[in-house]
Design a protein around this motif. Sequence first.
Motif, PDB file in Angstrom:
ATOM      1  N   VAL A   1       0.862  -1.179   0.000  1.00  0.00           N
ATOM      2  CA  VAL A   1       0.000   0.000   0.000  1.00  0.00           C
ATOM      3  C   VAL A   1       0.899   1.230   0.000  1.00  0.00           C
ATOM      4  CG1 VAL A   1      -1.702   1.357   1.276  1.00  0.00           C
ATOM      5  CG2 VAL A   1      -1.915  -1.133   1.179  1.00  0.00           C
TER       6      VAL A   1
ATOM      7  N   THR B   1       0.940   5.505   0.012  1.00  0.00           N
ATOM      8  CA  THR B   1       0.175   6.736   0.221  1.00  0.00           C
ATOM      9  C   THR B   1       1.100   7.936   0.090  1.00  0.00           C
ATOM     10  OG1 THR B   1       0.529   6.662   2.627  1.00  0.00           O
ATOM     11  CG2 THR B   1      -1.479   5.641   1.769  1.00  0.00           C
TER      12      THR B   1
ATOM     13  N   ARG C   1       1.429  11.862   1.415  1.00  0.00           N
ATOM     14  CA  ARG C   1       0.915  12.736   2.467  1.00  0.00           C
ATOM     15  C   ARG C   1       1.507  14.134   2.297  1.00  0.00           C
ATOM     16  NH1 ARG C   1       1.148   8.855   7.890  1.00  0.00           N
ATOM     17  NH2 ARG C   1       0.073   7.075   6.937  1.00  0.00           N
TER      18      ARG C   1
ATOM     19  N   VAL D   1      -3.468  12.746   3.975  1.00  0.00           N
ATOM     20  CA  VAL D   1      -3.334  11.747   2.907  1.00  0.00           C
ATOM     21  C   VAL D   1      -4.006  12.294   1.653  1.00  0.00           C
ATOM     22  CG1 VAL D   1      -3.917   9.425   2.150  1.00  0.00           C
ATOM     23  CG2 VAL D   1      -3.253   9.826   4.535  1.00  0.00           C
TER      24      VAL D   1
ATOM     25  N   SER E   1      -3.225  10.772  -1.487  1.00  0.00           N
ATOM     26  CA  SER E   1      -3.247   9.685  -2.470  1.00  0.00           C
ATOM     27  C   SER E   1      -3.110   8.360  -1.742  1.00  0.00           C
ATOM     28  CB  SER E   1      -2.104   9.854  -3.482  1.00  0.00           C
ATOM     29  OG  SER E   1      -2.002   8.726  -4.330  1.00  0.00           O
ATOM     30  N   TYR E   2      -3.935   7.364  -2.160  1.00  0.00           N
ATOM     31  CA  TYR E   2      -3.906   6.031  -1.559  1.00  0.00           C
ATOM     32  C   TYR E   2      -3.964   5.001  -2.682  1.00  0.00           C
ATOM     33  CZ  TYR E   2      -5.348   1.963   1.228  1.00  0.00           C
ATOM     34  OH  TYR E   2      -5.426   0.710   1.799  1.00  0.00           O
ATOM     35  N   ASP E   3      -2.959   4.129  -2.745  1.00  0.00           N
ATOM     36  CA  ASP E   3      -2.917   3.105  -3.789  1.00  0.00           C
ATOM     37  C   ASP E   3      -2.634   1.753  -3.157  1.00  0.00           C
ATOM     38  OD1 ASP E   3      -2.955   4.503  -6.615  1.00  0.00           O
ATOM     39  OD2 ASP E   3      -1.662   5.738  -5.350  1.00  0.00           O
ATOM     40  N   SER E   4      -3.554   0.792  -3.358  1.00  0.00           N
ATOM     41  CA  SER E   4      -3.364  -0.578  -2.918  1.00  0.00           C
ATOM     42  C   SER E   4      -3.102  -1.451  -4.139  1.00  0.00           C
ATOM     43  CB  SER E   4      -4.601  -1.077  -2.168  1.00  0.00           C
ATOM     44  OG  SER E   4      -4.469  -2.453  -1.866  1.00  0.00           O
TER      45      SER E   4
ATOM     46  N   TRP F   1       5.006   3.784   2.463  1.00  0.00           N
ATOM     47  CA  TRP F   1       4.668   2.438   1.992  1.00  0.00           C
ATOM     48  C   TRP F   1       4.435   1.529   3.204  1.00  0.00           C
ATOM     49  CZ3 TRP F   1       7.468  -1.585   3.774  1.00  0.00           C
ATOM     50  CH2 TRP F   1       8.763  -1.314   4.260  1.00  0.00           C
TER      51      TRP F   1
END
Length: 249
Positions: free
Chosen positions: A142, A144, A146, A151, A153-156, A189
């Motif tokens: 994951v 992100t 900041r 936060v 942006s968030y990417d999984s 991360w």
Amino acid sequence: MGSALLLWLGAFGLGATGTREQVPFWVRLSPEQVAVLSGHSVWLNCSTSCPLVEMPSLQTQLQLGQTLRGPCWVSYELLDVRARNSTASCSITRAGETRGATASITTYKPPGSVILEPPVLVGGIYTLRCHIIHVFPVNSLVVTLRLGGRVISYDSLECFEGRHMANVTVTHQWPVRPRDLWQPLTCHWSLQLPGRVVLSSSAPVTLAAIAWSSQSKALACTSVTALGGLLLAVGGAYLRRCLARKSQM
């Protein structure tokens, strides 16, 4: 008299035939799921609800190290775990009945480095780009971004299908906002692993008011070069005029 004898035998778990009745028992192997840093060792504990009569049996393809034993348990050390996924099974036999339990072992490798590029501003939009170098399992990653503690942006990557170590680049567009200027930007991360979470972040960069794109930098360099050439030309002409006047005198 016969009834009294049966009651006496029952008190000691014996039937009329003089044999001990089967006592239910359980077997556990813990932790049931564990993540270990690739190349390191891990301990598994095989326990049961009854005192051990004989040594439990452990089935695994991993290398066995030390063994520790107690009245109702045995702990096994598994060495140099490198397989992406592996299993271990412990079985115990008591009064002719065999029961067992299985544990799954997953290896991981945290990123070798995390690189957050300086933000690039084009047309009022910042391009933010973070590179995660040499990490696995990628589908547990994951990422992100900041900005000033928020936060943005968030990417999984849970849908990633690759099974090997890889490099990951996350790109995000962010509009220019006055309140965001001069705020620290960081890339975080984390690896969401069985029984643990491993995480860290990049060094911060500042979201400055002026962030040049590569095209802007090239244009600026060209302009400076042209201005330098113009100044040299003017200076040369002025110097020739001064020399000409001096010769006429």
